[in-house]
Design an enzyme around this catalytic site. Structure first.
Site, PDB file in Angstrom:
ATOM      1  N   THR A   1       1.333  53.399  84.199  1.00 27.92           N
ATOM      2  CA  THR A   1       0.271  53.457  83.184  1.00 27.92           C
ATOM      3  C   THR A   1       0.820  54.247  81.998  1.00 27.92           C
ATOM      4  O   THR A   1       0.553  55.445  81.876  1.00 27.92           O
ATOM      5  CB  THR A   1      -1.009  54.129  83.731  1.00 27.92           C
ATOM      6  OG1 THR A   1      -0.646  55.302  84.482  1.00 27.92           O
ATOM      7  CG2 THR A   1      -1.775  53.198  84.639  1.00 27.92           C
TER       8      THR A   1
ATOM      9  N   ARG B   1       0.066  62.013  94.995  1.00 25.54           N
ATOM     10  CA  ARG B   1       0.228  63.417  94.594  1.00 25.54           C
ATOM     11  C   ARG B   1       1.443  64.004  95.306  1.00 25.54           C
ATOM     12  O   ARG B   1       1.337  65.009  96.008  1.00 25.54           O
ATOM     13  CB  ARG B   1      -1.041  64.201  94.890  1.00 25.54           C
ATOM     14  CG  ARG B   1      -1.482  64.013  96.312  1.00 25.54           C
ATOM     15  CD  ARG B   1      -2.824  64.496  96.702  1.00 25.54           C
ATOM     16  NE  ARG B   1      -3.545  65.417  95.868  1.00 25.54           N
ATOM     17  CZ  ARG B   1      -4.649  66.040  96.305  1.00 25.54           C
ATOM     18  NH1 ARG B   1      -5.077  65.820  97.529  1.00 25.54           N
ATOM     19  NH2 ARG B   1      -5.305  66.864  95.529  1.00 25.54           N
TER      20      ARG B   1
ATOM     21  N   LYS C   1      -6.809  63.723  90.074  1.00 21.72           N
ATOM     22  CA  LYS C   1      -5.371  63.660  89.796  1.00 21.72           C
ATOM     23  C   LYS C   1      -5.071  64.165  88.385  1.00 21.72           C
ATOM     24  O   LYS C   1      -4.120  64.934  88.157  1.00 21.72           O
ATOM     25  CB  LYS C   1      -4.869  62.225  89.959  1.00 21.72           C
ATOM     26  CG  LYS C   1      -3.406  62.009  89.576  1.00 21.72           C
ATOM     27  CD  LYS C   1      -2.469  62.796  90.497  1.00 21.72           C
ATOM     28  CE  LYS C   1      -1.017  62.613  90.066  1.00 21.72           C
ATOM     29  NZ  LYS C   1      -0.520  61.260  90.243  1.00 21.72           N
TER      30      LYS C   1
ATOM     31  N   ARG D   1      -1.486  72.169  85.743  1.00 22.90           N
ATOM     32  CA  ARG D   1      -0.064  72.536  85.749  1.00 22.90           C
ATOM     33  C   ARG D   1       0.495  72.551  84.323  1.00 22.90           C
ATOM     34  O   ARG D   1       1.284  73.429  83.964  1.00 22.90           O
ATOM     35  CB  ARG D   1       0.722  71.526  86.593  1.00 22.90           C
ATOM     36  CG  ARG D   1       0.418  71.578  88.073  1.00 22.90           C
ATOM     37  CD  ARG D   1       1.285  72.565  88.802  1.00 22.90           C
ATOM     38  NE  ARG D   1       2.700  72.187  88.738  1.00 22.90           N
ATOM     39  CZ  ARG D   1       3.701  72.990  89.075  1.00 22.90           C
ATOM     40  NH1 ARG D   1       3.437  74.219  89.472  1.00 22.90           N
ATOM     41  NH2 ARG D   1       4.950  72.589  89.014  1.00 22.90           N
TER      42      ARG D   1
ATOM     43  N   CYS E   1       3.738  62.147  85.441  1.00 19.42           N
ATOM     44  CA  CYS E   1       2.410  62.720  85.701  1.00 19.42           C
ATOM     45  C   CYS E   1       2.047  63.813  84.716  1.00 19.42           C
ATOM     46  O   CYS E   1       1.182  63.635  83.869  1.00 19.42           O
ATOM     47  CB  CYS E   1       2.344  63.258  87.126  1.00 19.42           C
ATOM     48  SG  CYS E   1       2.317  61.976  88.387  1.00 19.42           S
TER      49      CYS E   1
ATOM     50  N   ARG F   1      11.975  59.486  83.391  1.00 22.03           N
ATOM     51  CA  ARG F   1      10.714  59.218  82.704  1.00 22.03           C
ATOM     52  C   ARG F   1      10.183  60.456  81.979  1.00 22.03           C
ATOM     53  O   ARG F   1      10.014  61.499  82.566  1.00 22.03           O
ATOM     54  CB  ARG F   1       9.674  58.698  83.703  1.00 22.03           C
ATOM     55  CG  ARG F   1       9.950  57.287  84.172  1.00 22.03           C
ATOM     56  CD  ARG F   1       8.963  56.840  85.222  1.00 22.03           C
ATOM     57  NE  ARG F   1       9.091  57.595  86.462  1.00 22.03           N
ATOM     58  CZ  ARG F   1       8.308  57.415  87.526  1.00 22.03           C
ATOM     59  NH1 ARG F   1       7.333  56.530  87.485  1.00 22.03           N
ATOM     60  NH2 ARG F   1       8.499  58.127  88.620  1.00 22.03           N
TER      61      ARG F   1
ATOM     62  N   LYS G   1      16.830  77.221  81.314  1.00 19.37           N
ATOM     63  CA  LYS G   1      16.281  77.432  82.643  1.00 19.37           C
ATOM     64  C   LYS G   1      16.603  78.820  83.219  1.00 19.37           C
ATOM     65  O   LYS G   1      16.150  79.152  84.324  1.00 19.37           O
ATOM     66  CB  LYS G   1      16.806  76.363  83.613  1.00 19.37           C
ATOM     67  CG  LYS G   1      16.419  74.933  83.227  1.00 19.37           C
ATOM     68  CD  LYS G   1      14.902  74.745  83.204  1.00 19.37           C
ATOM     69  CE  LYS G   1      14.296  74.833  84.568  1.00 19.37           C
ATOM     70  NZ  LYS G   1      12.850  74.543  84.574  1.00 19.37           N
TER      71      LYS G   1
END
Length: 421
Positions: A85, A166, A218, A225, A272, A345, A417
């Site tokens: 999506t 999830r 979801k 987050r 996500c 992605r 990082k």
């Protein structure tokens, strides 16, 4: 009615592991994908993605005859739709990204001709609120001879539900089994039958709600987050301005018993967290102020990282007046959106590397140990050893386990990082 044959539409990072998991429980599984190469690869008992332990599951399932892949849907007792999506094209820079449901629509219209009375259709794709009802309408339009829950509720010929995935990439095989599932049926019957299906392999609890709440659950998980990561990313930029080590600061702040600040990075990627908050913001743009702001903070972080790299280039030139920018080699360590996977992605690391290759006059190298077969037009993919031997400025973008094993102590490092700093 039992589920003897299960069809999974979309054989990507979620669909293929789900199909393999059902097949491992001796269910006949028909995987459907429009990518002929992916279909051929799976039918050879191989996989086209990187996911630990998945190769063994798929190989065994294909060899034992429980899993096959096709490009055109075939009759089944349950259909799980796990297609992307993405966003619709943005026409104005001030527009809020809106979800593109065309893949779901295509999947629904593809399975419609083979539906029969008693079938179950579950939308697993992460979706904006109302997408499951929209899918039901598309199916109803294509099959007026069958009844659906939006008009016949408990007495519908075809049951429909939403059950969002999830799972964490790199741990999908384990988490598919162990994690709880939120199941939102369009009727009580839809939910109950969905639970029966997932209990084929799910050891976690299957929690029943309605379709809209399942969709929103979801989106809420990932938006939460995203807001937390945005705080860490914003903090990292503030600390840079104030000459403070953000990783030391977070470590100290997290000693508070009720504080748990996440780690900053080059942005937010994946299918996500980088996407789902916009599904909420596009539905309620006047109310989702914090969610929208967090998205904007995380979306702009790659540009900030490129700015820091450009500053490092200037510093290098000041320290080495005999050099020019064309001679400076920049090595970008990591392209995937998170450690130890090959998933690109929405990857901020990939975005940064591409932006850098367009701005930097010299050579830009990429080091991605999880990818070997992809050719990039913007930069050169090299090994860790090659990069360490010729790179002038090292840019750590993803904390892959391979990078954690090597301590780069050169003067010119941009570490997003905090593992080489």
């Amino acid at each position: 009615m039992s589920f003897e044959t299960i069809s999974v539409v979309g054989l990507g990072y979620i669909g293929l592991p789900t199909a393999a998991m059902f097949a491992s429980r001796k269910k006949k599984v028909i995987g459907v994908d429009v990518n002929q190469d992916a279909v051929d690869t799976i039918n050879r008992g191989e996989i086209h993605i990187v996911e630990p332990d998945l190769d063994m599951l798929v190989s065994a399932a294909v060899q034992q005859g429980y899993l096959k892949a096709v490009t055109t849907p075939e009759p089944a007792d349950a259909f799980l739709i796990a297609v992307p999506t993405p966003f619709l094209p943005i026409e104005d820079v001030n527009d809020i990204p809106r979800p593109d449901l065309s893949y779901i629509e295509s999947a629904a219209k593809a399975i419609a001709p083979v539906l029969k009375k008693g079938d179950l259709v579950i939308l697993e794709s992460t979706s904006p609120v109302g997408a499951t009802e929209q899918m039901a309408d598309w199916l109803s339009e294509k099959r007026p001879d069958l009844s659906f829950p939006q008009t016949h509720a408990e007495n519908a010929d075809v049951n429909i539900a939403h059950c969002p995935e999830r799972v964490l990439p790199g741990h999908v095989v384990t988490e598919l089994v162990q994690n709880d599932r939120v199941i939102g049926g369009m009727s009580k019957r839809c939910s109950e039958r969905s639970v029966d299906l997932y209990k084929t392999f799910v050891m976690g609890e299957c929690v029943i709600t309605n379709a809209r709440t399942a969709e929103m659950a979801k989106l809420t998980e990932n938006s939460s987050r995203d807001v937390q990561i945005a705080f860490a990313n914003e903090l990292s930029m503030i600390c840079d301005e104030l000459d403070i080590d953000v990783w030391e600061l977070i470590s100290l702040a997290n000693r508070h018993p009720r504080v748990n600040i996440l780690q900053p990075g080059p942005g937010v990627g994946g299918h996500c967290i980088a996407v789902d908050p916009w599904f909420i913001a596009s539905k309620t743009p006047k109310l989702a102020k914090l969610i929208k702001s967090a998205r904007e903070v995380n979306d702009m972080k790659p540009e900030w990282v490129v700015k820091k790299i450009r500053e490092m280039v200037s510093q290098y030139l000041n320290d080495n007046p005999d050099k020019n920018e064309h001679e400076i080699v920049i090595g970008c360590y990591g392209l995937s959106f998170k450690p130890d996977i090959d998933d690109l992605r929405e990857s901020p690391a990939l975005e940064i590397t591409k932006m850098l290759s367009n701005k930097h006059l010299g050579k830009v190298l990429a080091i991605e140990p999880n990818i070997s077969q992809v050719a990039f037009d913007d930069f050169e993919l090299v090994s860790m050893e090659q990069s360490l031997s010729i790179t002038d400025i090292h840019v750590l973008l993803v904390d892959h386990s391979q990078f954690r094993k090597v301590k780069v102590t050169d003067k010119y490092i941009v570490d997003t990082k905090g593992i080489w700093s």
